[in-house]
Enzyme design. Structure first.
Site, PDB file in Angstrom:
ATOM      1  N   ASP A 195      82.348  -5.140 -11.426  1.00 26.32           N
ATOM      2  CA  ASP A 195      83.058  -4.838 -10.184  1.00 26.32           C
ATOM      3  C   ASP A 195      83.373  -3.351 -10.154  1.00 26.32           C
ATOM      4  OD1 ASP A 195      84.603  -4.663  -7.951  1.00 26.32           O
ATOM      5  OD2 ASP A 195      86.154  -6.060  -8.609  1.00 26.32           O
ATOM      6  N   ASP A 231      86.127  -1.335  -4.883  1.00 29.54           N
ATOM      7  CA  ASP A 231      87.405  -1.917  -4.490  1.00 29.54           C
ATOM      8  C   ASP A 231      87.708  -1.548  -3.053  1.00 29.54           C
ATOM      9  OD1 ASP A 231      87.889  -3.166  -6.868  1.00 29.54           O
ATOM     10  OD2 ASP A 231      89.506  -1.842  -7.527  1.00 29.54           O
ATOM     11  N   GLU A 239      85.039  -9.024  -0.868  1.00 28.69           N
ATOM     12  CA  GLU A 239      86.405  -8.669  -0.492  1.00 28.69           C
ATOM     13  C   GLU A 239      86.618  -8.783   1.011  1.00 28.69           C
ATOM     14  OE1 GLU A 239      88.554  -5.565  -2.408  1.00 28.69           O
ATOM     15  OE2 GLU A 239      87.027  -5.268  -3.929  1.00 28.69           O
ATOM     16  N   SER A 296      68.682 -11.681 -12.555  1.00 28.20           N
ATOM     17  CA  SER A 296      67.755 -11.180 -13.582  1.00 28.20           C
ATOM     18  C   SER A 296      67.952 -11.999 -14.844  1.00 28.20           C
ATOM     19  CB  SER A 296      67.962  -9.697 -13.926  1.00 28.20           C
ATOM     20  OG  SER A 296      67.637  -8.863 -12.833  1.00 28.20           O
TER      21      SER A 296
END
Length: 818
Positions: free
Chosen positions: A334, A337, A189, A262
């Site tokens: 996610d 923020d 971001e 992974s």
């Protein structure tokens, strides 16, 4: 005339060196734990038997859960106390207490993130049985600490401090830190924010594709277009350059930093030789000395598990009980923020839509600093999250690829999933005792702070998958790009109930595959992420499974060492698409492609010259395509390349890009011309890096070092690090070796262990660590697994202890009064 004095002096120096060397050897060896005999340990209720098998892997047998976890804490501390101590100090923001001002950056970061507050809250919310597990483990660590007070690991002697008592919350701190290493979106971001200032919102958006053929979600339309914010004139203006360096601060102490990767896959008996399930797992983490994991078996009256523990945390994180096995990969969700907040003129409030300004809350924490005055850190918050501006106002030494300043009057507030108390210890305890797949699913929902793909395989042949962790519910926006805090609807509207996370049992294809790829359809009702990694490793696993005969443990292990690069295949396809244009535009570049790349098998073996050239072609393509428009901002974009699917990968797949033309020239360049530049640059870089053609191979170009906490210190770093070691592999190969395009010669993320679990016969389960069990410098078990790890070999995990013929020693831990 001077011969006799010189001879005498030389003899004296030799004698002192021998005495000093002997003393140093004694100090180093006396810190190592015993592997046989008897030890009286205050705090035990009854004797505990520890049988050590190959590689000093212990099978711990006790008559009570208390003694079992006590012994685990005691034994792991005996091998890894230094590592455990640094991890808890890092997460608690207390490194400067012992390392001085050089550690202040890391302390500021983790005090701001509030992992210590989250750990204390989690401890308070745990039920009594889980708190008892933590207390028993802490008592065992402290029993070792008391016993070793005068024979501590040499790191303590060199650093000049001793470990303080271990607290139950310290184990939760380590868990909170490892959960933090699985969060990634903040850096994306901030990078977008800077690129939007340079390019505008929509053009910057092209640089953040979600997956193959899936563009980034829409940018919040309320964000102003170029430039964001108002340059200058504000004490709150942030310098995101500090963030990249801050996130790398743990690496300076040999501790893991955020990094996504992974592999895990499970198959049912439809695909196996014996008709039973198998599970393979290799979590990918940054290299470190000591390594991330400690291998052991726990045998108690109501608890029997074998697997891998995090040093400092009780139970096992990856492993199996008598009925089922479990593995983990990062789900790439996610859970962070970034909000832009508009402060009022007085700087004490932020704007809110349709209402009065919201006050900014402030609390002050004191950071103690060795050999320097204490530092006070003001932590400011809004309802959108923790304000980062104050943290970023103290930039550490800038690294190549750090972000330039974002010129903005706005405050930057970070929301993250840390407020609900974590219950990961309850999840581990539940998995350890689960007997069915539904019971294991129920335990998995207790992983709140860390979002993982939990893969399960049962001895009855069933397999299952679920995504763990709490996810934010966004009423508005996708969370991919920064959101305006002053606009209604962009804040989090609570959290998604965990049982709404994706889950699947007994899939129709008889296989479950997760490799940090997008695991859900585009229309799935829960928004997990818009920042998946490329699907290439998952695609390669599927290829290998589709062409394999009936699978057994050896075949599963062989897949883990596969080095075929699907991204390299895409590169070859891209070259063939433009063959006529490239031949005409740049014959010399075409010769490089035809001679060195197009006949290559795309295997990233260490001995391959083509693999070495390809490793240098990737950064050359970044520079040739994007460098003219991004300038200094190309470096931070490239630093995201190993964290998520990227614009270069999408361009290789499609041939399409809005950045082909070099805006610095009057002509309009074609893709073939840009490819020609990149090919010639890569060939020149390889010749410059390795002038001898015999050295033009991948394992001469790329090396791997396992850094110790003393890595950055002259001489000590070389004495305590492991490496450098020439290696093959790539970011998209199953035998992963991730590096940044900015520094293709340095391995950054590796398989932190490999295991293939065999529920039908636990004695056939095999795995390996990159280094070994011990953190002691002269221990024979410090790097004794390295050769096997490099070769892709494994050793049996113990079950009911090691076989008698392979038992290396039996250690009896007895209560002090016996």
């Amino acid at each position: 005339m001077f011969r006799r004095p010189l001879t005498t002096a030389a003899a004296l120096l030799l004698t002192l060196s021998l005495l000093g060397g002997g003393l140093l050897y004694w100090v180093l060896k006396r810190a190592e734990p015993p592997y046989s005999g008897e030890v009286r340990v205050p705090g035990l209720d009854a004797p505990v038997t520890v049988r050590f098998g190959p590689h000093a892997v212990p099978s711990i047998q006790a008559d009570s859960t208390h003694d079992l976890l006590f012994a685990q804490g005691y034994l792991v501390a005996g091998e890894r106390m230094w590592q455990m101590d640094l991890m808890r100090r890092l997460a608690d923001g207390r490194l400067a207490e012992v390392f001085g001002p050089d550690a202040l950056d890391a302390d500021r970061l983790f005090r701001t993130l509030g992992l210590n507050t989250a750990a204390r809250r989690a401890l308070a919310e745990l039920e009594a049985p889980q708190r008892a597990l933590l207390s028993a483990y802490a008592d065992g660590v402290n029993a070792y600490r008391a016993r070793a007070a005068h024979r501590l690991p040499i790191e303590y002697l060199l650093a000049g401090f001793a470990p303080t008592p271990w607290r139950p919350e310290d184990s939760l701190l380590i868990g909170a830190y490892m959960a933090f290493t699985q969060t990634f979106n903040l850096k994306e971001e901030l990078t977008y924010l800077r690129l939007a200032q340079r390019l505008g919102r929509e053009r910057a958006r092209e640089l953040f594709p979600t997956d193959e053929g899936v563009p980034a979600p829409a940018v919040p339309p309320e964000l102003p277009d170029r430039p964001l914010g108002t340059p200058g004139g504000s004490a709150a203006a942030a310098n995101p350059a500090a963030l990249a360096a801050l996130l790398d601060a743990p690496a300076r102490f040999g501790l893991p930093v955020p990094g996504a990767a992974s592999n895990a896959w499970a198959v049912t008996g439809v695909r196996t030789a014996d008709g039973r399930a198998l599970l393979a797992n290799d979590p990918h983490l940054p290299p470190a000395m000591p390594g991330t994991w400690y291998e052991l078996e726990l045998i108690g009256p109501d608890l029997h598990v074998a697997g891998l523990a995090l040093p400092g945390v009780p139970l096992v994180l990856i492993g199996h009980n008598a009925d089922l096995a479990w593995g983990l990969t990062s789900a790439i969700t996610d859970t962070q923020d970034l909000f832009l907040e508009r402060p009022t003129a007085d700087g004490e409030h932020v704007e809110r839509a349709g209402g009065p300004p919201e006050p900014i809350s402030t609390r002050v924490q004191r950071i103690e600093v060795k050999d320097a005055p204490a530092v006070e850190l003001a932590l400011r918050r809004t309802s959108r999250g923790t304000i980062l501006n104050d943290l970023l106002a103290h930039p550490p030494g800038m690294e190549p690829g750090s972000l330039p300043a974002v010129a903005s009057r706005d405050l930057l507030a970070l929301s993250q999933v840390t407020d609900p108390p974590d219950r990961s210890l309850a999840a581990l305890a539940g998995l350890a005792r689960a007997r069915t797949l539904p019971a294991a699913h129920g335990a998995g929902w207790d992983f709140r702070a860390v979002a993982q793909n939990l893969i399960l395989a049962h001895r009855d042949g069933g397999i299952a998958w679920q995504v763990t962790g709490l996810l934010p519910h966004r009423a508005k926006g996708a969370g991919t790009f920064p959101a305006p805090g002053w606009v209604a609807g962009y804040g989090w509207d609570g959290l998604v109930p965990p049982r709404q996370n994706p889950t699947l049992s007994d899939p129709p294809g008889a296989a479950l595959i997760t490799a940090n790829n997008r695991t859900i359809p585009l229309d799935y009702p829960v928004n997990l992420s818009h920042s998946w990694l490329a699907p290439y490793r998952a695609q390669r696993i599927a290829e290998r499974l589709a062409t394999a005969p009936a699978l057994d443990a050896a075949a599963m292990a062989a897949i883990q060492t596969d080095r075929t690069s699907i991204q390299a295949r895409l590169t070859q396809q891209a070259l063939r698409r433009i063959e006529p244009e490239l031949r005409a535009a740049d014959p010399a570049a075409w010769d490089i492609a035809e001679r060195d790349l197009l006949s290559w098998d795309c295997v990233m073996d260490g001995s391959s010259r083509a693999a070495a050239l390809y490793a240098l072609l990737e950064p050359a393509l970044w520079q040739a395509i994007y460098g003219d428009e991004l300038g200094e901002d190309l470096a931070p974009l490239m630093s995201l390349a190993y964290l998520s699917y990227n614009s270069l990968q999408e361009t290789l797949r499609t041939g399409e890009s809005g950045f082909w033309d070099d805006v610095g020239t009057p002509a309009v360049e074609s893709p073939a011309q840009i490819w020609g530049r990149a090919l010639r640059a890569a060939a020149a870089d390889l010749a410059a890096a390795r002038p001898d053609p015999r050295d033009q191979r991948l394992d001469r170009l790329r090396t791997l070092t396992f850094p110790h906490a003393f890595h950055g210190l002259p001489l000590l770093g070389r004495l305590f690090d492991v490496g450098p070691i020439g290696v093959g592999g790539a970011a998209d190969t199953l035998d992963v070796m991730k590096s940044s395009p900015q520094d293709p010669g340095r391995g950054l993320v590796i398989p932190s262990m490999r295991v293939v679990q065999v529920p039908a016969d636990w004695g056939q389960t095999r795995g390996t660590l990159p280094l070994g069990q011990s953190g002691h410098r002269l221990s024979p078990y410090r790097t004794d697994q390295l050769d096997d790890w490099l070769a892709g070999r494994g050793h049996p995990w113990p079950w009911n202890g090691p076989p008698a013929q392979e038992t290396k020693g039996v250690l009896m831990l007895r209560p002090a009064g016996q």
